[in-house]
Design a protein around this motif. Sequence first.
Motif, PDB file in Angstrom:
ATOM      1  N   ARG A  93     -63.428 100.763 -45.145  1.00 54.80           N
ATOM      2  CA  ARG A  93     -63.216 101.009 -46.575  1.00 54.80           C
ATOM      3  C   ARG A  93     -64.262 100.303 -47.443  1.00 54.80           C
ATOM      4  N   LEU A  94     -65.430 100.092 -46.877  1.00 59.01           N
ATOM      5  CA  LEU A  94     -66.499  99.449 -47.641  1.00 59.01           C
ATOM      6  C   LEU A  94     -67.067 100.387 -48.684  1.00 59.01           C
ATOM      7  N   MET A  95     -67.261 101.654 -48.285  1.00 57.68           N
ATOM      8  CA  MET A  95     -67.894 102.621 -49.166  1.00 57.68           C
ATOM      9  C   MET A  95     -66.872 103.271 -50.089  1.00 57.68           C
ATOM     10  N   PRO A  96     -67.064 103.174 -51.399  1.00 56.72           N
ATOM     11  CA  PRO A  96     -66.161 103.913 -52.290  1.00 56.72           C
ATOM     12  C   PRO A  96     -66.426 105.412 -52.263  1.00 56.72           C
ATOM     13  N   PHE A  97     -67.556 105.808 -51.684  1.00 58.00           N
ATOM     14  CA  PHE A  97     -67.964 107.211 -51.713  1.00 58.00           C
ATOM     15  C   PHE A  97     -67.700 107.874 -50.359  1.00 58.00           C
ATOM     16  N   SER A  98     -66.512 107.738 -49.831  1.00 54.66           N
ATOM     17  CA  SER A  98     -66.234 108.145 -48.456  1.00 54.66           C
ATOM     18  C   SER A  98     -66.344 109.652 -48.246  1.00 54.66           C
ATOM     19  N   ASP A  99     -65.895 110.468 -49.212  1.00 48.82           N
ATOM     20  CA  ASP A  99     -65.967 111.927 -49.034  1.00 48.82           C
ATOM     21  C   ASP A  99     -67.411 112.403 -48.964  1.00 48.82           C
ATOM     22  N   GLY A 131     -64.458  94.400 -37.810  1.00 46.84           N
ATOM     23  CA  GLY A 131     -64.464  93.738 -39.104  1.00 46.84           C
ATOM     24  C   GLY A 131     -63.104  93.842 -39.751  1.00 46.84           C
ATOM     25  N   VAL A 132     -62.982  93.234 -40.903  1.00 45.00           N
ATOM     26  CA  VAL A 132     -61.741  93.263 -41.669  1.00 45.00           C
ATOM     27  C   VAL A 132     -61.866  94.327 -42.743  1.00 45.00           C
ATOM     28  N   PRO A 133     -60.990  95.339 -42.756  1.00 43.07           N
ATOM     29  CA  PRO A 133     -61.109  96.400 -43.763  1.00 43.07           C
ATOM     30  C   PRO A 133     -60.998  95.859 -45.186  1.00 43.07           C
ATOM     31  N   ALA A 134     -61.775  96.416 -46.066  1.00 39.31           N
ATOM     32  CA  ALA A 134     -61.641  96.083 -47.480  1.00 39.31           C
ATOM     33  C   ALA A 134     -60.324  96.638 -47.998  1.00 39.31           C
ATOM     34  N   ARG A 180     -66.592  92.280 -46.540  1.00 37.44           N
ATOM     35  CA  ARG A 180     -65.559  92.592 -45.550  1.00 37.44           C
ATOM     36  C   ARG A 180     -64.179  92.791 -46.172  1.00 37.44           C
ATOM     37  N   HIS A 181     -63.923  92.154 -47.296  1.00 38.85           N
ATOM     38  CA  HIS A 181     -62.563  92.139 -47.821  1.00 38.85           C
ATOM     39  C   HIS A 181     -62.364  92.987 -49.071  1.00 38.85           C
ATOM     40  N   GLU A 182     -63.406  93.182 -49.828  1.00 36.23           N
ATOM     41  CA  GLU A 182     -63.239  93.913 -51.075  1.00 36.23           C
ATOM     42  C   GLU A 182     -64.540  94.585 -51.477  1.00 36.23           C
ATOM     43  N   THR A 183     -64.380  95.625 -52.270  1.00 38.03           N
ATOM     44  CA  THR A 183     -65.525  96.306 -52.865  1.00 38.03           C
ATOM     45  C   THR A 183     -65.446  96.093 -54.372  1.00 38.03           C
ATOM     46  N   ARG A 184     -66.558  95.740 -54.970  1.00 37.46           N
ATOM     47  CA  ARG A 184     -66.578  95.452 -56.400  1.00 37.46           C
ATOM     48  C   ARG A 184     -67.644  96.292 -57.087  1.00 37.46           C
ATOM     49  N   PHE A 198     -65.737  93.896 -61.203  1.00 43.02           N
ATOM     50  CA  PHE A 198     -64.373  94.421 -61.182  1.00 43.02           C
ATOM     51  C   PHE A 198     -64.054  94.835 -59.741  1.00 43.02           C
ATOM     52  N   ARG A 199     -62.949  94.357 -59.221  1.00 41.68           N
ATOM     53  CA  ARG A 199     -62.545  94.748 -57.880  1.00 41.68           C
ATOM     54  C   ARG A 199     -62.051  96.186 -57.886  1.00 41.68           C
ATOM     55  N   LEU A 200     -62.544  96.958 -56.925  1.00 42.52           N
ATOM     56  CA  LEU A 200     -62.200  98.374 -56.885  1.00 42.52           C
ATOM     57  C   LEU A 200     -60.706  98.581 -56.653  1.00 42.52           C
ATOM     58  N   ASP A 201     -60.091  97.737 -55.827  1.00 47.48           N
ATOM     59  CA  ASP A 201     -58.673  97.911 -55.517  1.00 47.48           C
ATOM     60  C   ASP A 201     -57.771  97.584 -56.701  1.00 47.48           C
ATOM     61  N   ARG A 202     -58.301  96.925 -57.722  1.00 49.17           N
ATOM     62  CA  ARG A 202     -57.508  96.591 -58.904  1.00 49.17           C
ATOM     63  C   ARG A 202     -57.687  97.597 -60.040  1.00 49.17           C
TER      64      ARG A 202
END
Length: 213
Positions: A93-99, A131-134, A180-184, A198-202
């Motif tokens: 889940r590192l890439m926000p552009f997965s599609d 690795g640890v998923p974001a 490894r833990h978050e995408t910003r 800004f954290r993407l998950d928030r």
Amino acid sequence: MQRTERLFALAEYLRGRRTGVTAETLAERFGVTVRTIYRDLDALRAAAMPVAAERGRGGGYALDRSYSLPPVNFTAREAALIVALGRFAIDMRLMPFSDTLESALDKVRAALSTSAQRELLTRLKELAFLGVPALPAKKTVREAIERAWFEQQPVRITYVDSNYLETTRDVRIMSVIMDRHETRIDAVELDKDERRPFRLDRITHAEVLRTAP
């Protein structure tokens, strides 16, 4: 690197970027003198490669913009690394552009011959990344962030901070940061002209704002 190998590498390098690059940059990239680069460029021209020199800011040597490039041909080895790294980025889940990345990986696979695709599957079984998923982010948020970043448009986000306070902000994305833990996203708040992450998950909602042409 032998000269023939360097000429192929130089041609591929110019194929990959249609903007100008200086002879000095090319010389540093390939570990040769500027004079050698000039000779190599002459050799490419003699082989009907339309290399032109562009003047001014951002100038340098580039392929003629009217030149139609042939399809890219990947070896099974090259494709295996590209696909494996792409799958790792998606799974973690590192890439926000997965599609978009999935679509690109499909095209890499499709460019291979049947035998190369079989070899690709074998090589992929032998490659593993741990690795640890974001932290996860909403699909609609990822799509809006991707569009805003690639199209260089501002985006309105609804953001929940560490104190669980929800606010709406209009920002312009400057860069995307992955670990490894978050995408910003590193963005500038338009009304404050302040740059902050800004954290993407928030981000609970994101909407692209069109600017006037």
